[in-house]
Design an enzyme around this catalytic site. Structure first.
Site, PDB file in Angstrom:
ATOM      1  N   TYR A 141       4.737  14.398  -2.034  1.00  0.00           N
ATOM      2  CA  TYR A 141       5.819  14.594  -1.075  1.00  0.00           C
ATOM      3  C   TYR A 141       5.736  15.962  -0.407  1.00  0.00           C
ATOM      4  O   TYR A 141       6.204  16.136   0.719  1.00  0.00           O
ATOM      5  CB  TYR A 141       7.183  14.485  -1.770  1.00  0.00           C
ATOM      6  CG  TYR A 141       7.713  13.073  -1.908  1.00  0.00           C
ATOM      7  CD1 TYR A 141       7.030  12.124  -2.651  1.00  0.00           C
ATOM      8  CD2 TYR A 141       8.905  12.709  -1.295  1.00  0.00           C
ATOM      9  CE1 TYR A 141       7.526  10.849  -2.792  1.00  0.00           C
ATOM     10  CE2 TYR A 141       9.412  11.432  -1.430  1.00  0.00           C
ATOM     11  CZ  TYR A 141       8.721  10.505  -2.178  1.00  0.00           C
ATOM     12  OH  TYR A 141       9.214   9.236  -2.306  1.00  0.00           O
ATOM     13  N   LYS A 188      -1.142   8.901 -14.248  1.00  0.00           N
ATOM     14  CA  LYS A 188      -2.336   8.104 -13.938  1.00  0.00           C
ATOM     15  C   LYS A 188      -3.544   8.965 -14.303  1.00  0.00           C
ATOM     16  O   LYS A 188      -4.422   9.259 -13.476  1.00  0.00           O
ATOM     17  CB  LYS A 188      -2.312   7.711 -12.446  1.00  0.00           C
ATOM     18  CG  LYS A 188      -3.405   6.740 -12.009  1.00  0.00           C
ATOM     19  CD  LYS A 188      -3.284   5.344 -12.599  1.00  0.00           C
ATOM     20  CE  LYS A 188      -4.473   4.485 -12.185  1.00  0.00           C
ATOM     21  NZ  LYS A 188      -4.520   3.199 -12.931  1.00  0.00           N
ATOM     22  N   ASP A 220       0.505   2.073 -14.019  1.00  0.00           N
ATOM     23  CA  ASP A 220       0.374   0.632 -13.755  1.00  0.00           C
ATOM     24  C   ASP A 220       0.865  -0.181 -14.948  1.00  0.00           C
ATOM     25  O   ASP A 220       1.655  -1.119 -14.813  1.00  0.00           O
ATOM     26  CB  ASP A 220      -1.076   0.261 -13.365  1.00  0.00           C
ATOM     27  CG  ASP A 220      -2.135   0.807 -14.308  1.00  0.00           C
ATOM     28  OD1 ASP A 220      -1.794   1.620 -15.199  1.00  0.00           O
ATOM     29  OD2 ASP A 220      -3.315   0.430 -14.157  1.00  0.00           O
ATOM     30  N   ASP A 244       9.807   7.705  -7.669  1.00  0.00           N
ATOM     31  CA  ASP A 244      10.458   7.025  -6.543  1.00  0.00           C
ATOM     32  C   ASP A 244      10.275   5.518  -6.676  1.00  0.00           C
ATOM     33  O   ASP A 244      11.227   4.742  -6.575  1.00  0.00           O
ATOM     34  CB  ASP A 244       9.846   7.530  -5.226  1.00  0.00           C
ATOM     35  CG  ASP A 244      10.442   6.817  -4.021  1.00  0.00           C
ATOM     36  OD1 ASP A 244      11.684   6.691  -3.974  1.00  0.00           O
ATOM     37  OD2 ASP A 244       9.671   6.374  -3.149  1.00  0.00           O
ATOM     38  N   ASP A 248      13.238   2.329  -8.228  1.00  0.00           N
ATOM     39  CA  ASP A 248      13.663   1.138  -7.469  1.00  0.00           C
ATOM     40  C   ASP A 248      13.369  -0.115  -8.287  1.00  0.00           C
ATOM     41  O   ASP A 248      14.160  -1.060  -8.312  1.00  0.00           O
ATOM     42  CB  ASP A 248      12.937   1.041  -6.112  1.00  0.00           C
ATOM     43  CG  ASP A 248      13.742   1.669  -4.978  1.00  0.00           C
ATOM     44  OD1 ASP A 248      14.456   2.657  -5.234  1.00  0.00           O
ATOM     45  OD2 ASP A 248      13.652   1.167  -3.840  1.00  0.00           O
TER      46      ASP A 248
HETATM   47  C1  IPM Z   1      14.876   8.303  -2.712  1.00  0.00           C
HETATM   48  C2  IPM Z   1      14.475   7.934  -1.320  1.00  0.00           C
HETATM   49  C3  IPM Z   1      13.800   9.124  -0.653  1.00  0.00           C
HETATM   50  C4  IPM Z   1      12.559   9.470  -1.460  1.00  0.00           C
HETATM   51  C5  IPM Z   1      13.440   8.918   0.829  1.00  0.00           C
HETATM   52  C6  IPM Z   1      14.639   8.497   1.641  1.00  0.00           C
HETATM   53  C7  IPM Z   1      12.787  10.140   1.414  1.00  0.00           C
HETATM   54  O1  IPM Z   1      13.669   6.812  -1.314  1.00  0.00           O
HETATM   55  O2  IPM Z   1      15.673   9.258  -2.882  1.00  0.00           O
HETATM   56  O3  IPM Z   1      14.414   7.663  -3.657  1.00  0.00           O
HETATM   57  O4  IPM Z   1      11.487   8.891  -1.234  1.00  0.00           O
HETATM   58  O5  IPM Z   1      12.647  10.344  -2.318  1.00  0.00           O
HETATM   59 MN    MN Z   2      13.378   5.916  -3.281  1.00  0.00          MN
END
Ligand code: IPM
Ligand code: MN
Length: 357
Positions: A141, A188, A220, A244, A248
């Site tokens: 990032y 990884k 993985d 990240d 999710d």
């Molecule tokens: C999160 C989001 C952010 C990230 C984006 C919006 C830049 O997906 O906070 O998880 O990738 O960190």
């Molecule tokens: Mn995210």
């Protein structure tokens, strides 16, 4: 106590969900005799529209002069043209970097009453209660990135220093010590040099925390284990991009992305608190968003930045009890229960809060 909270509601459903969380924080203040001052500022796409900058200087100044930031979400189709020079997400990254918020705490738990909304068998969800500690100011990032030639080549750099890994690893070990004393470090290392540094450093830091059992997992394989045997994980620490993606994935365990809170912390008590869901442009303005992730983020704010653990626990208990008595937004709707608007769900939590108090 007195506290100043900067509210960056941002874009899309950000405005709706933060309004609910602010109302509940006001209720907490009234019940406990605290004075919370809220200051709102532009952030993300709406800030680009108003000033050309997703994280304007005035917003930065307000964030510098407060105890904590409550954030909604940023982004939307209006600002997502890939060739755009300025994007809402850049504001988020600058905010994290400016305040050196290197540790992103994302707790994930399964709610038995929402099990039918999770794509996994209910028996796999039993006892799921984990905490992700995602490194937030390093890795790909923030490493060097460039597009080269006629746009036919591009690179990003995943880069870590030992010091960066040590400080986030310590946050994770301390969290594990206060929980079930188990830490999974995800990397990884079979391919990436930065992951080998990560793994070596986590192993070194482990010596400071003899009570915590630590294991290393390849990303993985971990992505699979997370869905196959989610209840076996306690605290998970990982680098920025893996964190990240994996959080999710983990959100499906809770039944809806709308349920999950987060805290982005640095060395002190200041923090930025936001739900992990995005701006959800498809449902923005309809008043149907699930504010739970933001409410639980506000609870984390009370605990970490304002040192009000009892108030935090009361707010969490109020969410739990509202869910138990059938409060449901559209994303977690139940055939025999009324589907509540974002604001009405907030009112149900407020009612529960008054009872638990
Ligand atoms: C999160 C989001 C952010 C990230 C984006 C919006 C830049 O997906 O906070 O998880 O990738 O960190
Ligand atoms: Mn995210």
């Amino acid at each position: 106590m007195q506290a100043t909270i900067t509210v960056l509601s941002g874009d899309g459903i950000g405005t709706e969900v933060t309004a609910v969380a602010v109302a509940l924080l006001q209720e907490i203040a009234a019940l406990g005799g605290h004075t919370f001052t809220f200051q709102e500022a532009l952030f993300g796409g709406c800030a680009i529209d108003a000033t050309g900058d997703p994280f304007p200087a005035e917003t930065q100044a307000l964030c510098e002069n407060c105890d904590a930031v409550l954030l909604g979400a940023v982004g939307g189709p209006k600002w997502s043209d890939p060739s755009a020079k300025v994007r809402p997400e850049q504001g988020l990254l600058r905010l994290r970097r400016h305040f050196n918020l290197f540790a992103n705490l994302r707790p994930v738990r399964a709610y038995p009453m929402l099990a039918r909304h999770a794509p996994l068998r209910a028996d796999l969800l039993e006892g799921v209660d984990m905490l992700f500690v995602r490194e937030l100011t390093g890795g790909a990032y923030f490493g060097a990135r460039q597009e080269q030639g006629d746009g036919d080549t591009a690179y990003d750099t995943m880069i870590y220093t030992v010091a960066e890994v040590q400080r986030v690893a310590r946050v994770a070990f301390r969290a594990a010590q206060a929980r079930r004393k188990h830490l999974t470090s995800v990397d990884k290392a079979n391919v990436l040099a930065s992951s080998r540094l990560w793994q070596r450093t986590v192993t070194q830091v482990a010596a400071e925390f003899p009570e915590v059992q630590v294991e290393h997992a390849l990303v993985d394989s971990f992505a699979m284990q997370l869905i196959r045997t989610p209840s076996r994980f306690d605290v998970i620490v990982t680098e920025n991009m893996f964190g990240d993606i994996l959080t999710d994935e983990a959100a499906v365990l809770a039944g809806s992305l709308g349920m999950l809170p987060s805290a982005s912390l640095g060395e002190g008590t200041f923090g930025v608190y936001e739900p992990i869901h995005g701006s959800a442009p498809d449902i923005a303005g309809k008043g149907i968003a699930n504010p739970t992730g933001t409410i639980l983020s506000a609870a984390m704010l009370l605990r970490h930045s304002l040192n009000l653990p009892e108030e935090a626990a009361a707010l969490e208990a109020a969410v739990q009890s509202a869910l138990e008595v059938g409060a449901r937004t559209a994303d977690i709707a139940e055939p025999n229960l009324p589907t509540l608007s974002c604001a009405d769900f907030g009112e149900r939590v407020r009612a529960a809060l008054r009872k638990v108090h």
